[in-house]
Enzyme design. Sequence first.
Site, PDB file in Angstrom:
ATOM      1  N   PHE A   1       0.752  -1.331  -0.126  1.00 46.36           N
ATOM      2  CA  PHE A   1      -0.109  -0.055  -0.049  1.00 46.36           C
ATOM      3  C   PHE A   1       0.969   1.227   0.018  1.00 46.36           C
ATOM      4  O   PHE A   1       0.445   2.238   0.606  1.00 46.36           O
ATOM      5  CB  PHE A   1      -0.825   0.070   1.337  1.00 46.36           C
ATOM      6  CG  PHE A   1      -1.708  -1.324   1.502  1.00 46.36           C
ATOM      7  CD1 PHE A   1      -2.507  -1.783   0.473  1.00 46.36           C
ATOM      8  CD2 PHE A   1      -1.444  -1.982   2.439  1.00 46.36           C
ATOM      9  CE1 PHE A   1      -3.245  -2.866   0.521  1.00 46.36           C
ATOM     10  CE2 PHE A   1      -2.028  -3.371   2.601  1.00 46.36           C
ATOM     11  CZ  PHE A   1      -3.057  -3.862   1.729  1.00 46.36           C
ATOM     12  N   ARG A   2       2.084   1.190  -0.705  1.00 44.75           N
ATOM     13  CA  ARG A   2       2.995   2.302  -0.861  1.00 44.75           C
ATOM     14  C   ARG A   2       3.501   2.918   0.690  1.00 44.75           C
ATOM     15  O   ARG A   2       4.105   3.850   0.852  1.00 44.75           O
ATOM     16  CB  ARG A   2       2.325   3.430  -1.409  1.00 44.75           C
ATOM     17  CG  ARG A   2       1.785   3.227  -2.850  1.00 44.75           C
ATOM     18  CD  ARG A   2       1.846   4.065  -4.184  1.00 44.75           C
ATOM     19  NE  ARG A   2       1.629   3.543  -5.228  1.00 44.75           N
ATOM     20  CZ  ARG A   2       2.547   3.070  -6.088  1.00 44.75           C
ATOM     21  NH1 ARG A   2       3.840   3.200  -6.053  1.00 44.75           N
ATOM     22  NH2 ARG A   2       1.995   2.629  -7.210  1.00 44.75           N
ATOM     23  N   LEU A   3       3.290   1.756   1.562  1.00 41.43           N
ATOM     24  CA  LEU A   3       3.810   2.196   2.816  1.00 41.43           C
ATOM     25  C   LEU A   3       5.087   1.605   2.969  1.00 41.43           C
ATOM     26  O   LEU A   3       5.698   0.615   3.504  1.00 41.43           O
ATOM     27  CB  LEU A   3       3.069   1.694   4.183  1.00 41.43           C
ATOM     28  CG  LEU A   3       1.703   2.286   3.985  1.00 41.43           C
ATOM     29  CD1 LEU A   3       0.943   1.466   5.100  1.00 41.43           C
ATOM     30  CD2 LEU A   3       1.911   3.675   4.457  1.00 41.43           C
ATOM     31  N   HIS A   4       6.450   2.308   2.128  1.00 47.25           N
ATOM     32  CA  HIS A   4       7.458   1.734   1.883  1.00 47.25           C
ATOM     33  C   HIS A   4       8.515   2.038   3.046  1.00 47.25           C
ATOM     34  O   HIS A   4       8.086   2.835   4.016  1.00 47.25           O
ATOM     35  CB  HIS A   4       8.251   2.558   0.681  1.00 47.25           C
ATOM     36  CG  HIS A   4       7.351   2.831  -0.515  1.00 47.25           C
ATOM     37  ND1 HIS A   4       6.634   1.607  -1.148  1.00 47.25           N
ATOM     38  CD2 HIS A   4       6.858   3.827  -1.233  1.00 47.25           C
ATOM     39  CE1 HIS A   4       5.997   2.010  -2.343  1.00 47.25           C
ATOM     40  NE2 HIS A   4       6.145   3.507  -2.058  1.00 47.25           N
TER      41      HIS A   4
END
Length: 201
Positions: free
Chosen positions: A177-180
């Site tokens: 979820f683009r929570l890199h």
Amino acid sequence: MDKPSGKFAGNDPFEIAQRWLTEAEVTEPNDPNAIALSTVDVDGLPNARMVLLKEIEPAAFVFYTNYESAKAGELESAGKAAFVMHWKTLRRQIRVRGLVTKEDGPQADAYFASRSLKSRLGAWASKQSQPLSSRGALLAEVAKITATKGASPKRPPFWGGFRITPVEIEFWADGEFRLHDRFVWRRATPGDDWTVIRLNP
Ligand SMILES: Cc1cc2nc3c(=O)[nH]c(=O)nc-3n(C[C@H](O)[C@H](O)[C@H](O)COP(=O)(O)O)c2cc1C
């Protein structure tokens, strides 16, 4: 702050960079050691191009190029550079910012000698970044160099390495979820200890 773990684990950013590159060598179809090298010209206008990272040393990164190229002029006038490596197969990125010096001694000689003969002759023939009238003119120059330099051309004086000694190295890995995940290693000067900080994605 939570301690870097898993793929980010380690006490030395150069070892982590080497580990990630070694993993990328298995998965990437081409040039896992390609870096987008960023410089600024004398007007402060940024510039970028790919080069191949040839050595990860205990405290620096080294690549090779023509010392009369546009990039070399920009590196020498600014004394600083940045680069990014991105591996699509691993969904990871490493960013580096630092100070630049030339590597034009025995290490550059040894790397030049390790290249194929055609690459060595090509380095002699190319006036990199200068206008070229035609491909035929370049091939004629290669033929001339081949006739004069023979089978073991030594490193041209206008060709060699640049060493980037970082003050910042950031490791980025894709997260759901683009929570890199991002960890940046920073120090004010190359002589200082590193501080490691987790950054928001
Ligand atoms: C994958 C890739 C790797 C490259 N590796 C190098 C390299 O190691 N050294 C180099 O001088 N140019 C390399 N080039 C060419 C540079 O991108 C660039 O065209 C050239 O160095 C001239 O740049 P400049 O005019 O900004 O100096 C590479 C290009 C690509 C696409």
